[in-house]
Scaffold this active site. Structure first.
Site, PDB file in Angstrom:
ATOM      1  N   LEU A   1      38.113  45.897  36.191  1.00  0.00           N
ATOM      2  CA  LEU A   1      39.107  46.068  34.901  1.00  0.00           C
ATOM      3  C   LEU A   1      39.828  44.597  34.550  1.00  0.00           C
ATOM      4  O   LEU A   1      40.219  44.439  33.617  1.00  0.00           O
ATOM      5  CB  LEU A   1      39.731  47.238  35.233  1.00  0.00           C
ATOM      6  CG  LEU A   1      39.172  48.454  35.314  1.00  0.00           C
ATOM      7  CD1 LEU A   1      40.043  49.613  35.403  1.00  0.00           C
ATOM      8  CD2 LEU A   1      38.342  48.726  33.788  1.00  0.00           C
TER       9      LEU A   1
ATOM     10  N   GLY B   1      46.072  40.868  43.030  1.00  0.00           N
ATOM     11  CA  GLY B   1      45.063  41.902  43.421  1.00  0.00           C
ATOM     12  C   GLY B   1      44.170  42.244  42.101  1.00  0.00           C
ATOM     13  O   GLY B   1      44.472  41.264  41.422  1.00  0.00           O
TER      14      GLY B   1
ATOM     15  N   LYS C   1      43.180  49.426  42.887  1.00  0.00           N
ATOM     16  CA  LYS C   1      43.616  48.155  43.087  1.00  0.00           C
ATOM     17  C   LYS C   1      43.555  47.510  44.486  1.00  0.00           C
ATOM     18  O   LYS C   1      44.228  48.368  45.302  1.00  0.00           O
ATOM     19  CB  LYS C   1      45.106  47.902  42.482  1.00  0.00           C
ATOM     20  CG  LYS C   1      45.620  46.574  42.683  1.00  0.00           C
ATOM     21  CD  LYS C   1      46.957  46.128  41.819  1.00  0.00           C
ATOM     22  CE  LYS C   1      47.280  44.834  41.740  1.00  0.00           C
ATOM     23  NZ  LYS C   1      48.667  44.461  41.342  1.00  0.00           N
TER      24      LYS C   1
ATOM     25  N   ASP D   1      57.590  41.894  34.434  1.00  0.00           N
ATOM     26  CA  ASP D   1      56.580  41.190  33.744  1.00  0.00           C
ATOM     27  C   ASP D   1      56.274  42.192  32.548  1.00  0.00           C
ATOM     28  O   ASP D   1      55.047  42.572  32.413  1.00  0.00           O
ATOM     29  CB  ASP D   1      55.180  40.925  34.450  1.00  0.00           C
ATOM     30  CG  ASP D   1      54.090  39.985  33.676  1.00  0.00           C
ATOM     31  OD1 ASP D   1      54.770  39.305  32.622  1.00  0.00           O
ATOM     32  OD2 ASP D   1      52.986  39.801  34.084  1.00  0.00           O
TER      33      ASP D   1
END
Length: 308
Positions: free
Chosen positions: A29, A35, A50, A141
């Site tokens: 994805l 990661g 993840k 972020d």
């Protein structure tokens, strides 16, 4: 700002070292600073996994997700399903499996649904941030790519918790376009104001056209450019007070900013249908239909903003 993680590619099938749950990798994805995320199938259920080589970074994300998935807080991000270790090509890795959220990232959703949905979804976003802040974290972020509008109930969910930072520390990850220091409006300390600044910039970015936004990124960068955009925009100008307060760090909490935006949104939602009202003497029974439609519009908009 980020760099690609040196995470080895997962095999098509893998099993956790301790919990022994088996996963079938369907596709990658995306890759981030700490990661790689994969779409997998686990016992016939689609999950997102993840995986990273820096175990402490992965476990910090796990702790954040655990903190915010209680009760109504579960809408902040994806639900955590599994945490485990594995070895890939001789390299020790840590991974977690989570709910796979189907939907559109925020900017793509707005392109389809229209800019009138921007304040509604920003109000929802602030509710998610308020929960995160109360647990002592800053998202950091914050950008449209890290905000998902779910396909099932059209609610805002945060994704990619790799940049989440304990409040008081330096922000771990950021994107210049939405960064407080980039606009010379403060530092990169992880605090409530940092996320609220990002949210305000996102609201401006999603409301104006691409060309106008690109021109605002020219040197020198300062919040005066953002203020000019707001002043010239019919869609943004009614929200100028809470947006300017966010730019200058005047809110004590995301809940406070949310309340001010919601007040303006409520006033605009009530007032907007009145502009389209027919002139006296031109229609008869149509007025009642317009009134009902206005009430439905108001109820629907406020429901999504307040309860979702």
């Amino acid at each position: 700002m980020s760099s690609k993680a040196a995470t080895p590619d997962l095999p098509k099938y893998f099993q956790g070292k301790w919990n022994r749950k088996s996963y079938h990798v369907l596709r990658e994805l995306g890759r981030g600073a700490n990661g790689t995320v994969y779409l997998v199938s686990q016992d016939g259920v689609r999950r997102a996994v993840k995986v990273g080589v820096e175990g402490m970074d992965i476990l910090m994300e796990v702790n954040v997700l655990k903190s915010v998935q209680q009760g109504r807080d579960s809408k902040v991000g994806p639900l955590l399903c599994d945490v485990d270790d594995l070895v890939v090509n001789g390299k020790a890795c840590t991974f977690y499996a989570m709910e796979y959220l189907e939907g559109e990232q925020l900017d793509r959703y707005i392109q389809q649904a229209g800019t009138e949905w921007v304040p509604v979804l920003i109000v929802q976003l602030l509710a998610r941030l308020d929960v995160l802040h109360k647990h002592g974290y800053t998202f950091g972020d914050l950008k449209p790519e890290n905000i998902m509008v779910s396909q099932t109930d059209k609610t805002v969910r945060l994704i990619d918790f790799g940049g989440v930072t304990k409040q008081g520390s330096a922000v771990r990850q950021f994107t210049e376009e939405y960064d407080r220091a980039f606009w010379h409006a403060g530092d990169r300390k992880a605090d409530t104001g940092y996320d609220l600044f990002c949210a305000a910039v996102i609201m401006v970015r999603l409301t104006v056209g691409k060309e106008l936004w690109k021109s605002s990124l020219s040197e020198p960068r300062h919040t005066g450019l953002l203020c000019d955009i707001i002043r010239k925009s019919d869609s943004l100008y009614p929200y100028r007070v809470p947006l300017l307060k966010a730019f200058h760090g005047k809110f004590a909490s995301a809940g406070e900013m949310r309340a001010e935006l919601l007040t303006v949104l409520r006033e605009r939602t009530v007032a907007q249908p009145r502009k389209k009202a027919p002139k006296p003497g031109k229609v008869g029974g149509g007025i009642s239909g317009l009134f009902v439609a206005s009430l439905l519009l108001l109820a629907g908009t406020l429901y999504y903003a307040w309860f979702m």
